[in-house]
Design an enzyme around this catalytic site. Structure first.
Site, PDB file in Angstrom:
ATOM      1  N   GLU A 180       0.804  -1.224   0.000  1.00 45.14           N
ATOM      2  CA  GLU A 180       0.000   0.000   0.000  1.00 45.14           C
ATOM      3  C   GLU A 180       0.839   1.278   0.000  1.00 45.14           C
ATOM      4  O   GLU A 180       0.799   2.053   0.972  1.00 45.14           O
ATOM      5  CB  GLU A 180      -0.968  -0.006   1.185  1.00 45.14           C
ATOM      6  CG  GLU A 180      -1.911  -1.197   1.180  1.00 45.14           C
ATOM      7  CD  GLU A 180      -2.924  -1.166   2.324  1.00 45.14           C
ATOM      8  OE1 GLU A 180      -2.876  -0.258   3.156  1.00 45.14           O
ATOM      9  OE2 GLU A 180      -3.765  -2.075   2.383  1.00 45.14           O
ATOM     10  N   GLU A 379      -5.249  -8.612   0.876  1.00 43.58           N
ATOM     11  CA  GLU A 379      -5.878  -8.189   2.140  1.00 43.58           C
ATOM     12  C   GLU A 379      -7.347  -7.930   1.889  1.00 43.58           C
ATOM     13  O   GLU A 379      -7.725  -7.332   0.879  1.00 43.58           O
ATOM     14  CB  GLU A 379      -5.292  -6.882   2.681  1.00 43.58           C
ATOM     15  CG  GLU A 379      -3.999  -7.021   3.399  1.00 43.58           C
ATOM     16  CD  GLU A 379      -3.524  -5.696   3.994  1.00 43.58           C
ATOM     17  OE1 GLU A 379      -4.363  -4.828   4.347  1.00 43.58           O
ATOM     18  OE2 GLU A 379      -2.291  -5.539   4.097  1.00 43.58           O
TER      19      GLU A 379
HETATM   20  O1  IFM Z   1      -4.192  -2.720   9.197  1.00 46.07           O
HETATM   21  C1  IFM Z   1      -4.173  -2.297   7.882  1.00 46.07           C
HETATM   22  C2  IFM Z   1      -2.981  -2.868   7.140  1.00 46.07           C
HETATM   23  O2  IFM Z   1      -1.786  -2.570   7.755  1.00 46.07           O
HETATM   24  C3  IFM Z   1      -2.926  -2.307   5.745  1.00 46.07           C
HETATM   25  N1  IFM Z   1      -4.182  -2.462   5.078  1.00 46.07           N
HETATM   26  C4  IFM Z   1      -5.387  -2.076   5.773  1.00 46.07           C
HETATM   27  C5  IFM Z   1      -5.423  -2.703   7.148  1.00 46.07           C
HETATM   28  C6  IFM Z   1      -6.721  -2.283   7.878  1.00 46.07           C
HETATM   29  O3  IFM Z   1      -6.784  -0.911   8.015  1.00 46.07           O
END
Ligand code: IFM
Length: 473
Positions: A180, A379
């Site tokens: 990210e 994710e």
């Molecule tokens: O916790 C975060 C993660 O570190 C990166 N993506 C989103 C998740 C939830 O906010």
């Protein structure tokens, strides 16, 4: 525990149709070093930007810090055992730069040894190690030299990547360079809600470019040291649509947000250039000034796969209206853009609308634009106010509903021809949710931060059954 799959649909509609995933589909769960490891001063680790940021009064809810997190640094063997019991096929974790090269300096054997052991124990348990090189824990010393706004940091990152990949490249199943970059650049350097807490839009734009440059340099390191290992990068992508497709202002707002959230990263990585409209939008913040000859080619190093982190979509408008809120992108010039909130949509505890259809859309769009690129959902998950019952159980039906609806959305994309090869739930364990501290729990496994006792939630059992059956009937 047995879970009736027919009871999990969050709209109250029964899930009656079978949902099957292709053979070989990778089932995993993800974490990140700073969010779970704790042990922030153990064995030579030095401060990351998050250690320094969390110490600032008011930066993190409740004054929470990277201690104790889930103490994964000391308890990783038990955690791997829990993963094995759940039947996970893969564990996506990140490596802590300040453990491996404290202060961004020389390699630290003790830090490397930790990841050696973690990787070996995963392999012994039959779980693929998916390693991410950077999930936001820049050594604080490098921040003092300018952080990601400084071009030199991209080369420091490549040095660190070299240390890691030359050591673990023979055993890691899949490499990811960055997690990210939007968050690291924009939340870290423009809005300042994440470490290092800077509010300098031009620094954020420079950081975005230098993160991408670091990615490209690290890809070269991976290709040299682990030529057979699939490598890619993970982006947080959003399905962005105009609130009113007939409103030019809303359509323009959607272009702008889609540009800043998605195309600023996808295009240079996969097309070899920043989109022209964004170059113009970001001219006041100096995007073109930080790009040097050769950068575009470095950034566009061929990827074996792209990781999609999906949490929600955005409906946007060019004008404030009832139920709207600033999109936040005012940091980089999109002052008038508003997010239009759907008051009727279910939301997670983070306040994010539950929009599984946006996951299908996001995957379909990538497939349309880049048909030969394998995709993974790296994710997807939700925070809910989990209640530990008197009998110790955590009956998180809302999380099961979230998970099942998003798995179905992923499956819809596969049925439509998308080459989606795996899914990682965020997160394996409850953990440090950045500026939200420990208050938001995303885990399949509940962590009592006082005792460090682990309790698999009902969602963990549900997911485990889905993994065993490769879907559900
Ligand atoms: O916790 C975060 C993660 O570190 C990166 N993506 C989103 C998740 C939830 O906010």
């Amino acid at each position: 525990m047995s879970v009736d799959h027919d009871r999990v649909d969050h709209d109250g509609v029964r899930e009656q149709t079978a949902c099957r995933f292709p053979p070989g589909f990778v089932w995993g769960a993800a974490t990140a070093a700073f969010q779970v490891e704790g042990a922030t001063t153990a064995d030579g680790r030095t401060d990351s930007v998050w250690d320094a940021f969390a110490r600032q009064p008011g930066a993190v809810v409740g004054g929470d810090t990277g201690e104790p997190a889930a103490d994964h640094y000391r308890r990783f063997a038990d955690d791997v055992d829990l993963m094995r019991q759940l039947g996970l096929g893969a564990y996506r974790f990140s490596l802590a730069w300040p453990r491996i090269r404290p202060d961004g300096g020389a390699p630290n054997p003790a830090g490397l040894a930790f990841y050696d052991q973690l990787v070996d124990s995963l392999l012994e348990a039959g779980i693929q190690p998916w390693a991410t090189l950077y999930h936001w824990d820049l050594p604080q010393t490098l921040e003092l030299d300018g952080g990601w706004a400084n071009r030199a940091t991209a080369f420091k990152f490549a040095e660190y990547a070299e240390t890691v990949v030359s050591r673990l490249g023979d055993r890691v199943a899949t490499w990811s360079t960055l997690n990210e970059p939007w968050c690291a650049a924009m939340l870290g350097y423009a809005s300042g809600v994440h470490a290092p807490g800077r509010t300098e839009p031009a620094a954020a734009v420079a950081a975005a470019h230098h993160l991408l440059l670091g990615h490209g340099l690290a890809m070269d390191v991976i290709r040299r040291h682990a030529p057979e290992t699939p490598a890619g990068v993970t982006l947080n992508l959003y399905d962005v649509e105009p609130a009113d497709p007939d409103s030019p202002g809303d359509v323009e707002a959607a272009r702008r947000i889609d540009g800043l959230q998605n195309r600023l990263y996808v295009d240079p990585l996969l097309r070899g250039a920043y989109p022209e409209d964004l170059v113009a939008d970001l001219a006041p913040f100096g995007l073109s000034d930080v790009v040097r000859d050769g950068d575009a080619e470095t950034i566009a190093a061929p990827l074996d796969w792209l990781g999609v982190n999906y949490y929600r979509g955005y409906r946007v408008s060019g004008a404030p209206q009832l139920g709207s809120e600033p999109a936040g992108a005012e940091w980089v010039g999109a002052r008038d853009v508003q997010f239009i909130r759907d008051a009727t949509a279910p939301r997670t505890e983070s306040g994010w609308e539950v929009q599984p259809a946006g996951l299908t859309e996001t995957l379909l769009r990538l497939h349309r634009d880049y048909p030969r690129l394998p995709l993974y959902v790296t994710e997807n998950g939700a925070a809910y106010p989990d209640v530990v019952r008197d009998d110790g159980a955590i009956a998180d039906t809302d999380r099961i509903a979230f998970l099942s609806s998003h798995l179905r959305a992923a499956n819809d994309a596969i049925q439509a021809g998308v080459d989606l090869r795996g899914y990682f739930y965020w997160s394996l364990l409850d953990n440090f949710e950045w500026a939200e501290g420990y208050a938001k729990r995303f885990g399949l496994i509940h962590v009592d931060y006082r005792t460090q006792r682990r309790t698999p939630k009902h969602s963990a059992h549900w997911y485990s059954q889905v993994i065993a059956a490769n879907g559900w009937d």
